[in-house]
Design a protein around this motif. Structure first.
Motif, short mmCIF file in Angstrom:
data_model
loop_
_atom_site.label_atom_id
_atom_site.label_comp_id
_atom_site.label_asym_id
_atom_site.label_seq_id
_atom_site.Cartn_x
_atom_site.Cartn_y
_atom_site.Cartn_z
N LYS A 188 34.83 19.83 51.70
CA LYS A 188 35.50 19.98 50.42
C LYS A 188 36.86 19.29 50.47
CE LYS A 188 33.30 24.41 49.29
NZ LYS A 188 33.53 25.84 48.93
N LEU A 189 37.29 18.80 49.30
CA LEU A 189 38.57 18.09 49.23
C LEU A 189 39.72 19.07 49.00
CD1 LEU A 189 37.78 14.89 47.11
CD2 LEU A 189 38.46 15.00 49.51
N PHE A 190 40.75 18.94 49.83
CA PHE A 190 41.94 19.78 49.70
C PHE A 190 43.19 18.91 49.80
CE2 PHE A 190 38.90 23.00 51.03
CZ PHE A 190 39.29 24.12 50.30
N TRP A 191 44.22 19.36 49.10
CA TRP A 191 45.57 18.88 49.35
C TRP A 191 46.21 19.87 50.32
CZ3 TRP A 191 47.31 14.27 47.79
CH2 TRP A 191 46.71 13.66 46.68
N VAL A 192 46.75 19.36 51.42
CA VAL A 192 47.34 20.23 52.44
C VAL A 192 48.82 19.93 52.55
CG1 VAL A 192 47.24 21.00 54.83
CG2 VAL A 192 45.15 20.26 53.69
N CYS A 193 49.65 20.97 52.38
CA CYS A 193 51.11 20.83 52.43
C CYS A 193 51.67 21.61 53.61
CB CYS A 193 51.76 21.36 51.15
SG CYS A 193 51.21 20.57 49.63
N PRO A 194 52.30 20.94 54.58
CA PRO A 194 52.93 21.68 55.68
C PRO A 194 54.26 22.29 55.23
CG PRO A 194 53.35 19.34 55.93
CD PRO A 194 52.45 19.49 54.72
N LEU A 195 54.65 23.38 55.87
CA LEU A 195 55.97 23.95 55.64
C LEU A 195 56.94 23.35 56.65
CD1 LEU A 195 55.16 27.74 55.07
CD2 LEU A 195 55.16 25.85 53.44
N LEU A 196 58.08 22.87 56.17
CA LEU A 196 59.07 22.20 57.02
C LEU A 196 60.41 22.91 56.92
CD1 LEU A 196 58.26 18.50 56.03
CD2 LEU A 196 57.25 19.83 57.89
N HIS A 197 61.25 22.71 57.94
CA HIS A 197 62.59 23.29 57.92
C HIS A 197 63.40 22.70 56.77
CE1 HIS A 197 61.98 25.25 61.77
NE2 HIS A 197 61.63 24.10 62.32
N SER A 198 64.20 23.54 56.13
CA SER A 198 64.99 23.08 54.98
C SER A 198 66.35 22.52 55.39
CB SER A 198 65.20 24.23 53.99
OG SER A 198 65.89 25.31 54.62
N GLY A 233 59.34 27.83 64.86
CA GLY A 233 59.00 26.77 63.93
C GLY A 233 58.84 27.30 62.52
N THR A 234 58.02 26.63 61.74
CA THR A 234 57.73 27.08 60.37
C THR A 234 56.33 27.69 60.33
OG1 THR A 234 57.06 24.80 59.86
CG2 THR A 234 59.27 25.48 59.20
N PRO A 235 56.14 28.71 59.49
CA PRO A 235 54.93 29.55 59.59
C PRO A 235 53.73 29.09 58.78
CG PRO A 235 56.46 30.56 58.08
CD PRO A 235 57.11 29.29 58.54
N GLY A 236 53.17 27.92 59.07
CA GLY A 236 51.89 27.58 58.48
C GLY A 236 51.90 26.45 57.48
N TYR A 237 50.87 26.45 56.64
CA TYR A 237 50.68 25.41 55.64
C TYR A 237 49.94 25.99 54.44
CZ TYR A 237 46.16 25.28 58.07
OH TYR A 237 44.96 25.63 58.65
N ILE A 238 49.94 25.24 53.35
CA ILE A 238 49.28 25.69 52.12
C ILE A 238 48.18 24.69 51.76
CG2 ILE A 238 49.58 26.17 49.66
CD1 ILE A 238 52.43 27.04 50.26
N LYS A 239 46.99 25.22 51.51
CA LYS A 239 45.84 24.40 51.09
C LYS A 239 45.61 24.59 49.59
CE LYS A 239 42.07 24.92 53.35
NZ LYS A 239 40.96 25.60 54.07
N VAL A 240 45.52 23.48 48.88
CA VAL A 240 45.25 23.51 47.44
C VAL A 240 43.98 22.70 47.20
CG1 VAL A 240 46.11 22.99 45.13
CG2 VAL A 240 47.71 23.67 46.94
N SER A 241 42.97 23.33 46.64
CA SER A 241 41.73 22.61 46.36
C SER A 241 42.00 21.48 45.38
CB SER A 241 40.68 23.57 45.78
OG SER A 241 39.55 22.85 45.31
N ALA A 242 41.46 20.30 45.68
CA ALA A 242 41.64 19.15 44.79
C ALA A 242 40.74 19.24 43.57
CB ALA A 242 41.37 17.85 45.55
N THR A 243 39.78 20.18 43.59
CA THR A 243 38.81 20.29 42.50
C THR A 243 38.96 21.58 41.70
OG1 THR A 243 37.17 21.31 43.97
CG2 THR A 243 37.15 18.91 43.78
N ASN A 244 39.73 22.53 42.22
CA ASN A 244 39.86 23.83 41.55
C ASN A 244 41.30 24.32 41.67
OD1 ASN A 244 39.67 26.39 40.49
ND2 ASN A 244 38.31 27.20 42.08
N PRO A 245 42.09 24.26 40.60
CA PRO A 245 43.50 24.66 40.68
C PRO A 245 43.71 26.14 40.97
CG PRO A 245 42.87 24.18 38.41
CD PRO A 245 41.73 23.76 39.27
N GLN A 246 42.64 26.94 40.91
CA GLN A 246 42.77 28.36 41.21
C GLN A 246 42.60 28.65 42.71
OE1 GLN A 246 43.70 30.19 38.62
NE2 GLN A 246 43.46 28.35 37.35
N ASP A 247 42.10 27.67 43.44
CA ASP A 247 41.83 27.86 44.87
C ASP A 247 43.03 27.39 45.69
OD1 ASP A 247 40.80 28.14 47.38
OD2 ASP A 247 39.17 26.69 47.15
#
Length: 556
Positions: A161-171, A183-197
């Motif tokens: 499945k297609l996802f947009w993956v965004c890492p968390l970085l220090h500000s 470090g920073t605690p993880g990342y966020i996955k956003v489905s490229a086909t479903n904005p609710q996922d």
């Protein structure tokens, strides 16, 4: 009368600034250490970013008389190299080499490379919207949102499945210094086909994710410094893509490169994979086999090896230097240029490709074809088709909804009925997705819009079926014809257009869709009539017809 004396000029003598030999050497060494640690120049003759730091480091040694004469020779030589090396590496002397950088560009059939569109897998979210959704997800944790920022989202295939993956970085520096161990605690996955996922991934297998090595870290945890001091000081490092392996483990993938033509024309030589938490480095060299790069030893979960800013200039050189350098300046015969913008699409083989249009020099609205370049091996495929540029297609889609003042996102390329088709979303002034649009590459007046991807597809296919464009030659052999008795027949009005739905007793598992543009017999057709339908073979349950004949009403 006494003669006035002329005042004598006052001479102010400034003490000469001198540095003794030992302090000069110490200062030079300190400058060298500073440059090596903070500037991180590539220590190779094919790169130029080491020259200015070296000149700065040598400056204190001018105070040493024995070295001064030598440095008076070294400085002009370094300056000449800085000026002449790029000049003699330019296309004036190496146009043929520049054109061959992309490798052999194979002409191919579009349908052979790009699978027919699957409506459930059409990426409807672009990078900007995906980052906005990720930011809202991050904002749910107020404490975390104050100390981290989102990195650039990367589209990638995860578990099919297609996802947009965004890492968390220090500000910032102070946020990093208080979290160097975690470090920073993880990342966020956003489905490229479903904005609710949208998923905030903080841990894997019960263990917290800790992204210690990153661009926003400092000193030894800085990603590029970590690589530079672990054996990568003499090779170029291009980009840092955040990617996930099959288990969701976060990694940074960095392309190593050298310059193929003097000090210009960057070319990938391998891939360094750095675990974002532990900093473990694995290096995979790229080797050519049969004229193309062999990527068999690089993990399959890595989507991109070749940076877009390597591939697109090489495509541009391929079109620019078709008849040498001087033709690109004066005659400009047979020149091609890459259209502004590009996108990433996935082919039948589940591999990602850079898509870019090609247009002749001097043409603003039309393309002569487009290129698909494998993001791992750089193998390039050319599909020749006269049509609209991405910009023209965007304006055409916006024209369909001009009363709403929506704007179109940069399109992606999909396979619709064997035809290359632009797909794009239409957004309002707040950046929210309101509608979807399909636009024919061959004829950008053929547009389908709708409030859902499916309705936009149906609208577009109806326009396509009733147009002169018809079915592309490469899709003609996939067209099926079926004759039978209409078992069910009905109609529905969507987005101001009436669609007719029918099933045949001989194929009860298929629902055929058409509009009166396809046949004037449709509005007076009813269950029990004998009909002949033509359509492109598809695994979908709902299939748009390309031809319809009501045999009971005398059609032949």
């Amino acid at each position: 009368m006494m003669q006035q004396q002329t005042p004598k000029p006052v001479v102010i003598k400034f003490p000469k600034f001198r540095i003794k030999a030992l302090p000069a050497v110490v200062l030079s060494v300190l400058l060298l250490g500073f440059m090596l640690y903070f500037v991180l120049p590539v220590l190779h003759i094919r790169f130029l970013d080491w020259i200015v730091p070296l000149m700065i480091c040598l400056a204190p040694l001018l105070a040493i008389r024995r070295l001064r004469k030598i440095l008076y020779v070294v400085y002009p030589l370094l300056a000449l190299w800085l000026i002449l090396a790029p000049f003699f590496s330019s296309g004036i002397f190496n146009s043929g080499s520049y054109r061959r950088m992309i490798g052999e560009v194979e002409k191919t059939e579009f349908s052979d490379l790009v699978a027919p569109v699957n409506l459930d897998q059409v990426p409807i979210l672009d990078s900007a919207f995906a980052k906005d959704l990720a930011a809202k997800k991050l904002g749910e944790d107020f404490a975390l949102g104050s100390r981290v920022v989102l990195g650039n989202p990367t589209i990638q295939m995860v578990d099919g499945k297609l996802f947009w993956v965004c890492p968390l970085l220090h500000s910032g520096f102070w946020k990093w210094i208080t979290n160097t161990s975690k470090g920073t605690p993880g990342y966020i996955k956003v489905s490229a086909t479903n904005p609710q996922d949208i998923t905030f991934v903080r841990e894997l297998k019960g263990k917290p994710i800790q992204i210690r090595y990153q661009r926003n870290a400092y000193f030894g945890q800085d990603l590029y410094r970590h690589l530079w001091w672990n054996g990568f000081a003499g090779i170029g490092l291009a980009g840092d893509t955040f990617e996930l392996d099959d288990n969701g483990e976060p990694y940074w993938t960095i392309t190593t490169y050298t310059h193929k033509i003097g000090v210009s024309a960057p070319e990938a030589t391998g891939l360094a994979i750095v675990h974002a938490g532990t900093g473990e480095i694995k290096y995979f060299p790229l080797k050519k086999s049969g004229g193309i790069y062999d990527d068999s030893k690089i993990p399959a979960w890595v989507d991109r090896i070749q940076p877009s800013y390597f591939v697109l200039p090489q495509l541009s050189w391929w079109g620019k230097y078709v008849h040498g350098f001087w033709n690109s300046v004066f005659g400009k015969r047979d020149l091609l240029r890459v259209t502004p913008g590009y996108n990433v699409i996935y082919g039948r083989d589940q591999r990602s490709y850079f898509y870019s249009g090609l247009t002749s020099v001097g043409s603003d609205e039309g393309t002569v074809g487009f290129a698909l370049t494998d993001t791992r091996t750089k193998s390039s495929h050319l599909y020749l088709v006269s049509g609209a540029t991405e910009t023209a297609a965007m304006r055409s889609a916006e024209g369909k909804v001009q009363n709403f003042k929506y704007y179109a996102t940069f399109p992606i390329l999909v396979n619709m009925n064997g035809k290359p088709t632009y797909f794009m979303t239409l957004k309002d002034s707040a950046g929210l997705i309101k509608m979807f649009s399909f636009v024919s590459v061959r004829d950008f007046s053929l547009v389908g819009v709708g409030e859902s991807v499916r309705s936009a597809r149906d609208n577009y296919q109806m326009a396509l079926a009733g147009s002169r464009t018809g079915i592309s030659p490469e899709a003609a052999d996939k067209q099926a014809t079926l004759t039978g008795t209409i078992a069910r027949f009905g109609s529905d009005t969507t987005d101001g257009r009436t669609y007719y739905y029918l099933t045949l007793a001989e194929a009860p598992d298929k629902i055929f869709i058409a509009s009166s543009n396809l046949s004037s017999r449709l509005p007076i057709t009813r269950a029990g009539d004998q009909a002949r339908v033509s359509y492109l073979e598809s695994a979908d349950a709902e299939i748009t017809l390309t031809a319809f004949a009501n045999l009971s009403l005398g059609d032949k």
